[in-house]
Structure formats: structure tokens, C-alpha cells
Motif scaffolding. Structure first.
Motif, PDB file in Angstrom:
ATOM      1  N   ALA A 109       0.961  -1.056  -0.054  1.00 61.80           N
ATOM      2  CA  ALA A 109       0.179  -0.010  -0.057  1.00 61.80           C
ATOM      3  C   ALA A 109       0.654   1.163  -0.057  1.00 61.80           C
ATOM      4  CB  ALA A 109      -0.871  -0.186   1.181  1.00 61.80           C
ATOM      5  N   ALA A 110       1.979   1.567   0.826  1.00 62.15           N
ATOM      6  CA  ALA A 110       2.942   2.424   0.902  1.00 62.15           C
ATOM      7  C   ALA A 110       3.337   2.615  -0.272  1.00 62.15           C
ATOM      8  CB  ALA A 110       3.543   2.154   2.162  1.00 62.15           C
ATOM      9  N   VAL A 111       4.043   1.565  -1.117  1.00 60.38           N
ATOM     10  CA  VAL A 111       4.938   1.863  -1.948  1.00 60.38           C
ATOM     11  C   VAL A 111       4.099   2.155  -3.305  1.00 60.38           C
ATOM     12  CG1 VAL A 111       6.736   0.739  -3.338  1.00 60.38           C
ATOM     13  CG2 VAL A 111       6.746   0.459  -1.243  1.00 60.38           C
ATOM     14  N   ALA A 112       2.713   1.509  -3.335  1.00 60.60           N
ATOM     15  CA  ALA A 112       1.812   1.891  -4.526  1.00 60.60           C
ATOM     16  C   ALA A 112       1.412   3.287  -4.376  1.00 60.60           C
ATOM     17  CB  ALA A 112       0.674   0.954  -4.460  1.00 60.60           C
ATOM     18  N   THR A 113       1.302   3.858  -3.263  1.00 60.67           N
ATOM     19  CA  THR A 113       1.139   5.276  -3.227  1.00 60.67           C
ATOM     20  C   THR A 113       1.927   6.020  -3.414  1.00 60.67           C
ATOM     21  OG1 THR A 113      -0.549   4.636  -1.115  1.00 60.67           O
ATOM     22  CG2 THR A 113       0.208   7.018  -1.272  1.00 60.67           C
ATOM     23  N   THR A 114       3.330   5.695  -3.191  1.00 61.31           N
ATOM     24  CA  THR A 114       4.329   6.517  -3.496  1.00 61.31           C
ATOM     25  C   THR A 114       4.518   6.495  -5.255  1.00 61.31           C
ATOM     26  OG1 THR A 114       5.598   6.083  -1.657  1.00 61.31           O
ATOM     27  CG2 THR A 114       7.036   6.752  -3.689  1.00 61.31           C
ATOM     28  N   PHE A 115       4.335   5.105  -5.782  1.00 65.63           N
ATOM     29  CA  PHE A 115       4.054   5.052  -7.415  1.00 65.63           C
ATOM     30  C   PHE A 115       3.140   6.265  -8.013  1.00 65.63           C
ATOM     31  CE2 PHE A 115       1.431   2.983 -10.689  1.00 65.63           C
ATOM     32  CZ  PHE A 115       2.294   3.511 -11.576  1.00 65.63           C
ATOM     33  N   THR A 130      -4.390  10.115  -6.534  1.00 62.59           N
ATOM     34  CA  THR A 130      -3.450   9.333  -6.261  1.00 62.59           C
ATOM     35  C   THR A 130      -3.841   8.083  -5.621  1.00 62.59           C
ATOM     36  OG1 THR A 130      -1.800  11.294  -5.618  1.00 62.59           O
ATOM     37  CG2 THR A 130      -1.593   9.349  -4.376  1.00 62.59           C
ATOM     38  N   LYS A 131      -4.867   8.181  -4.858  1.00 62.54           N
ATOM     39  CA  LYS A 131      -5.551   6.827  -4.225  1.00 62.54           C
ATOM     40  C   LYS A 131      -6.156   5.789  -5.336  1.00 62.54           C
ATOM     41  CE  LYS A 131      -6.080   8.392   0.356  1.00 62.54           C
ATOM     42  NZ  LYS A 131      -7.168   8.519   1.612  1.00 62.54           N
ATOM     43  N   PRO A 132      -6.652   6.297  -6.238  1.00 66.18           N
ATOM     44  CA  PRO A 132      -7.439   5.455  -7.190  1.00 66.18           C
ATOM     45  C   PRO A 132      -6.343   4.667  -8.112  1.00 66.18           C
ATOM     46  CG  PRO A 132      -8.664   7.600  -7.213  1.00 66.18           C
ATOM     47  CD  PRO A 132      -7.455   7.572  -6.260  1.00 66.18           C
ATOM     48  N   ALA A 137      -3.110   0.087  -9.519  1.00 66.68           N
ATOM     49  CA  ALA A 137      -1.701  -0.518  -9.816  1.00 66.68           C
ATOM     50  C   ALA A 137      -1.745  -1.676  -8.890  1.00 66.68           C
ATOM     51  CB  ALA A 137      -0.572   0.450  -9.299  1.00 66.68           C
ATOM     52  N   ILE A 138      -2.154  -1.770  -7.919  1.00 72.71           N
ATOM     53  CA  ILE A 138      -2.198  -3.085  -7.030  1.00 72.71           C
ATOM     54  C   ILE A 138      -3.145  -4.200  -7.691  1.00 72.71           C
ATOM     55  CG2 ILE A 138      -3.016  -4.259  -4.940  1.00 72.71           C
ATOM     56  CD1 ILE A 138      -2.223  -1.497  -3.514  1.00 72.71           C
ATOM     57  N   VAL A 139      -4.155  -3.810  -8.286  1.00 69.11           N
ATOM     58  CA  VAL A 139      -5.152  -4.639  -8.901  1.00 69.11           C
ATOM     59  C   VAL A 139      -4.472  -5.265 -10.232  1.00 69.11           C
ATOM     60  CG1 VAL A 139      -7.251  -4.913 -10.129  1.00 69.11           C
ATOM     61  CG2 VAL A 139      -7.195  -3.711  -7.809  1.00 69.11           C
ATOM     62  N   LEU A 140      -3.811  -4.292 -10.916  1.00 69.50           N
ATOM     63  CA  LEU A 140      -3.126  -4.529 -12.211  1.00 69.50           C
ATOM     64  C   LEU A 140      -2.122  -5.520 -11.992  1.00 69.50           C
ATOM     65  CD1 LEU A 140      -2.525  -4.233 -15.278  1.00 69.50           C
ATOM     66  CD2 LEU A 140      -1.153  -2.033 -14.694  1.00 69.50           C
ATOM     67  N   LEU A 141      -1.314  -5.580 -10.931  1.00 66.25           N
ATOM     68  CA  LEU A 141      -0.186  -6.338 -10.718  1.00 66.25           C
ATOM     69  C   LEU A 141      -0.662  -7.613 -10.266  1.00 66.25           C
ATOM     70  CD1 LEU A 141       2.508  -3.808  -9.049  1.00 66.25           C
ATOM     71  CD2 LEU A 141       2.440  -5.065 -11.321  1.00 66.25           C
ATOM     72  N   ALA A 142      -1.462  -7.997  -9.663  1.00 70.50           N
ATOM     73  CA  ALA A 142      -2.414  -8.877  -8.994  1.00 70.50           C
ATOM     74  C   ALA A 142      -2.695  -9.756 -10.164  1.00 70.50           C
ATOM     75  CB  ALA A 142      -3.646  -8.775  -8.154  1.00 70.50           C
ATOM     76  N   GLY A 143      -3.288  -9.118 -11.208  1.00 69.12           N
ATOM     77  CA  GLY A 143      -3.928  -9.405 -12.478  1.00 69.12           C
ATOM     78  C   GLY A 143      -2.549 -10.144 -13.398  1.00 69.12           C
ATOM     79  N   ILE A 144      -1.862  -9.468 -13.361  1.00 71.53           N
ATOM     80  CA  ILE A 144      -0.674 -10.189 -14.185  1.00 71.53           C
ATOM     81  C   ILE A 144      -0.052 -11.210 -13.331  1.00 71.53           C
ATOM     82  CG2 ILE A 144       1.561  -9.602 -14.685  1.00 71.53           C
ATOM     83  CD1 ILE A 144       1.072  -6.587 -15.042  1.00 71.53           C
ATOM     84  N   ALA A 341      -4.296   1.058   0.835  1.00 78.33           N
ATOM     85  CA  ALA A 341      -3.938   2.154  -0.002  1.00 78.33           C
ATOM     86  C   ALA A 341      -5.005   3.383  -0.066  1.00 78.33           C
ATOM     87  CB  ALA A 341      -3.554   1.705  -1.275  1.00 78.33           C
ATOM     88  N   TYR A 342      -6.084   2.554  -0.280  1.00 75.67           N
ATOM     89  CA  TYR A 342      -7.346   3.708  -0.254  1.00 75.67           C
ATOM     90  C   TYR A 342      -7.894   4.533   1.108  1.00 75.67           C
ATOM     91  CZ  TYR A 342     -11.658   5.795  -1.869  1.00 75.67           C
ATOM     92  OH  TYR A 342     -12.725   6.636  -2.601  1.00 75.67           O
ATOM     93  N   VAL A 343      -7.783   3.447   2.096  1.00 77.94           N
ATOM     94  CA  VAL A 343      -8.033   4.282   3.589  1.00 77.94           C
ATOM     95  C   VAL A 343      -6.853   5.145   3.956  1.00 77.94           C
ATOM     96  CG1 VAL A 343      -8.350   3.640   5.790  1.00 77.94           C
ATOM     97  CG2 VAL A 343      -9.575   2.461   3.921  1.00 77.94           C
TER      98      VAL A 343
END
Length: 444
Positions: A109-115, A130-132, A137-144, A341-343
Motif C-alpha cells: 500500500a505504501a509503495v503503491a501510493t508513492t508510485f 493518487t489513491k485511485p 496499480a495493485i489490482v493490475l499487478l495481481a492480475g498479471i 492504500a485507499y483508506v
């Protein structure tokens, strides 16, 4: 017999892929943003470089230890498996509990927010995006990673190569294009040095080599390739960190580095103007995106093994039969990380989890004594300087834990409380959740 028991992981990664996982798990945003913290806590340039070198030695010791553990147990799960066998299922569960609740999920969550922050800035999007973007990004990487270790590794290889190019750009800019620091910028700060406080951000920057052990069940010739990847990857990262810090000090000076909030961006701006700052912003975005991929890829394997052991939802033990990925574990980890990440409550959680993370590292290192004592067969790789190397590593971790406890006593107490909260969860799961009577370790 369940599908999770019928379908196992496939060994599809070679030594280059494994090395990229090691490098990608270590190099994130820290080397681009945080060297100023170390400079603030050291009296001069030489001491700053010495602290980074000491951190590299510590990390290399950890890599040697994990290399032998990985060679002895070349299967998915990493530290969870070693703790289960060397101590007890309860100790292993507490490790997995804190990893899922806070460490892996909070780090993602932290690093995805930085990205997302860097990506939005480059795209001209406002802070509201930023949050969306982080969640996407997290969902995309899980999908990959749903499409298997090969898909995740291809993405990781590309991202790791790009982040190494970003580090190389910083080093080249600092040594050849930006010029030297002005004389007045090399005045040492007045504050006396505290080795513990200076080492803390360095050791955090070096952590992450353990992700390769989590995916040991998918590496070809693991007894040979895991040690090679860990040792070579750690040497590469140490070299990158020392060269990058030398470049910062060469351009900004010690006091200038201590005063900078974004040393990589400042260095690149001096070398190439606003375009250089844009380039390194893209490099930081790529680097953080790559770390998220590693954390999702590696963390999910731990929870899949926990499910197979019956100490987590049995559905999490599932391995997708076509792509050989832990699909349910992937989406649980990514889902919880996306919520954090969202919260936005992951920052304090990570502060709370620091003590548990380091205690777990020390216990994993100590597991090497168990394996050396109880197993007659020799692995292909043996950690050098035994027993002094694991003792050095454990002592260094104890130093970090004590330093953290002194600096943040409240966070340390809450962190220990989070670990203790897993004890009743474990026994409740044994009584009510493990209905099929699986014995921890029987399926892993």
C-alpha cells in the motif's frame, strides 16, 4: 484430495530471473529519497559511506543465511516454512499473521501510493487521483501475476532493468555532469553521530532479499540458483547504493545531502535541468511499481502455504491448475493492500509492525542452527563462517530492535500487542476453522 494438493508450483525461473527478484525486492524508492536521513545522522561524508557499507555487510550476511535455508528447503513459503519446522506451527502462524495484516500488505500500500504520487505528477493529475491510481496499480499487478510466475517474472525483469538504469543515471550524472559540491556545502552537522539511528534507514533500504525464498518452489535447480541469485543480487545492490551515495556527496556535499528532501531529483536537476528531474521521477515510479510486483508475487506464496497447512482459509491453498499461480491468495493479499492504500492508514501500521518484522528475521536466521543440528544431509550451498555469521546477523537485528524500541517505545509495545493478538486467533482457527483436521506442514 483437494485440487491444491493435486496441483503444485512449476519450476520456471532461472538464475537471471531469481537475481532480478532479489534486486527488485531490495531497490525501491529509498535510495532515491532517503540518503539525506543518513547524512543528517552522521558527522561527515566518510562516515556516511561507511554506514552504507556496514549495512551492505549486514544484508550480505542475511543473504548467505537465506541462501542456505533456501537450498535446504527449496519450496514455497520461505520464512514461514523455516519457522514452522524449527519452532512450531504457532510461531510460523504469528509470522504469517503479521505479514498479512501489516507488513506485506502495508508495504504494498505504501509503495503503491508513492508510485501513484509520482505517476500522477508526471501525468498532470491532481492529488485526488493518487489513491485511485495506487489501487489500480495493485489490482493490475495481481492480475498479471494470476497468469503465473513466468508472467510476473517477465514484468519484473523489465522493471528491475529500468530501475537499475535509473540508479546508473544518478551515478553518471553525479560523477560526470553535475559538477562538484561547493566548499561551503561540506560542513559537517553539529549533532553527534548515533550509529543505531544512522543504521536504521540503511538497513530498511537493504531489506527485501527474502522474497526470493518465498518463491523457491518455482526456481529451477534451486540448490544452486537460489544462493547464486541471493549473493550476486546483494552484491549488485550494495554496489548501487554505495555508488549512488558517493554521487550525492560528490554533487551536494555532506551538509547539502543532509538538507535535501529529494537528493536524486536535485542531483538530476543540477545535471540536466528540469528534464533530468522528470527522468528520475519516472525512474522512481518504475522502481516502486517493480517493488509492488515483487511483494505481491512473493507474499501470496506464504499465504497459500498457510492455507495448505490449515491455519488459514482452505480456499487460499488453491493453485490455479493452468497457470500454477496461488490465485485466491493473490487476490486476498492485493485486496487488503488496496483497502489500506485507499483508506491511507498503513503508515502507522508499518511503524507498529517494525519490531515484529525484525524479530521474525532473527528467528529465521536462528533456524539455521536447527537445520545444521538435526539434518545429516548437506545442501549444495553452505553459509560461510558458521556459526559466527548467523550470530552476527542476529546480534545486528537485536541492535536494530533495541534501537527502535528506545526511539519509539509506544510503537514497539503496540507492535508486540499485534503479534500477541495472533495467539488467540491461531487457537480459535485450530478449533473452529480447520474442520478437515489438516496438520500444519502436512501439505506444504
Amino acid at each position: 484430495m483437494s485440487q491444491a494438493q493435486n496441483v503444485g508450483y512449476a519450476r520456471r525461473l532461472g538464475v537471471l530471473d531469481a537475481t532480478m527478484v532479489v534486486v527488485g525486492g531490495i531497490i525501491g524508492s529509498g535510495i532515491f529519497l532517503n540518503p539525506s536521513i543518513v547524512a543528517q545522522r552522521t558527522p561527515g561524508s566518510g562516515t556516511t559511506l561507511l554506514v552504507w557499507a556496514l549495512g551492505g555487510l549486514f544484508a550480505l550476511a542475511g543473504a548467505f543465511i537465506y541462501a542456505e535455508l533456501g537450498a535446504r528447503r527449496p519450496q514455497a513459503g520461505g520464512g514461514y516454512v523455516y519457522l514452522r519446522e524449527a519452532y512450531s506451527p504457532l510461531v510460523a502462524f504469528l509470522f504469517g499473521w503479521i505479514m498479512l495484516l501489516v507488513n506485506y500488505s502495508g508495504s504494498i500500500a505504501a509503495v503503491a501510493t508513492t508510485f501513484a504520487a509520482y505517476a500522477c505528477r508526471m501525468a498532470g493529475l491532481g492529488a485526488a487521483w493518487t489513491k485511485p491510481v495506487a489501487v489500480s496499480a495493485i489490482v493490475l499487478l495481481a492480475g498479471i501475476n494470476y497468469f503465473g510466475i513466468r508472467a510476473g517474472a517477465i514484468v519484473q525483469n523489465i522493471l528491475t532493468l529500468l530501475k537499475l538504469l535509473a540508479v546508473a543515471a544518478v551515478v553518471a550524472a553525479g560523477l560526470f555532469f553535475a559538477g562538484g559540491a561547493p566548499p561551503e556545502a561540506v560542513i559537517a552537522p553539529a549533532a553527534p553521530m548515533s550509529l543505531g539511528s544512522a543504521l536504521l534507514p540503511v538497513l530498511f533500504a537493504y531489506s527485501g532479499w527474502f522474497y526470493i525464498n518465498n518463491i523457491a518452489g518455482e526456481i529451477r535447480e534451486p540448490q544452486r540458483n537460489i544462493p547464486r541469485a541471493l549473493v550476486f543480487g546483494m552484491i549488485v545492490c550494495t554496489g548501487c547504493y554505495l555508488l549512488a551515495n558517493y554521487a550525492y556527496l560528490h554533487v551536494l556535499g555532506h551538509a547539502g545531502l543532509a538538507a535535501s528532501t529529494a537528493p536524486a531529483a536535485e542531483l538530476m536537476r543540477r545535471a540536466f535541468g528540469p528534464g533530468g528531474e522528470t527522468v528520475i521521477s519516472a525512474g522512481i515510479a518504475i522502481s516502486t511499481f517493480g517493488f509492488c510486483n515483487i511483494a505481491i508475487l512473493g507474499g501470496a506464496r506464504v499465504f497459500q502455504v498457510m492455507g495448505a497447512d490449515g491455519v488459514f482459509f482452505r480456499a487460499v491453498a488453491r493453485i490455479e491448475p493452468r497457470y500454477r499461480s496461488p490465485d485466491v491468495a493473490l487476490f486476498i493479499l492485493a485486496g487488503w493492500a488496496a483497502v489500506l492504500a485507499y483508506v491511507g492508514g498503513y503508515g502507522q501500521l508499518l511503524d507498529f509492525s517494525t519490531v515484529g518484522d525484525w524479530i521474525g528475521s532473527a528467528m529465521v536466521a536462528a533456524a539455521l542452527f536447527y537445520y545444521r543440528r538435526h539434518e545429516g544431509s548437506e545442501p549444495v550451498f553452505r553459509s560461510p563462517l558458521y556459526p559466527f555469521l548467523p550470530l552476527f546477523f542476529i546480534g545486528a537485528v537485536a541492535f536494530v530492535v533495541i534501537s527502535s524500541a528506545i526511539a519509539k517505545p509506544w510503537e514497539t509495545l503496540v507492535g508486540l500487542g499485534l503479534i500477541a493478538a495472533g495467539v488467540p486467533v491461531y487457537f480459535a482457527w485450530q478449533r473452529f476453522g480447520n474442520r478437515d483436521g489438516a496438520t500444519p506442514g502436512s501439505t506444504g
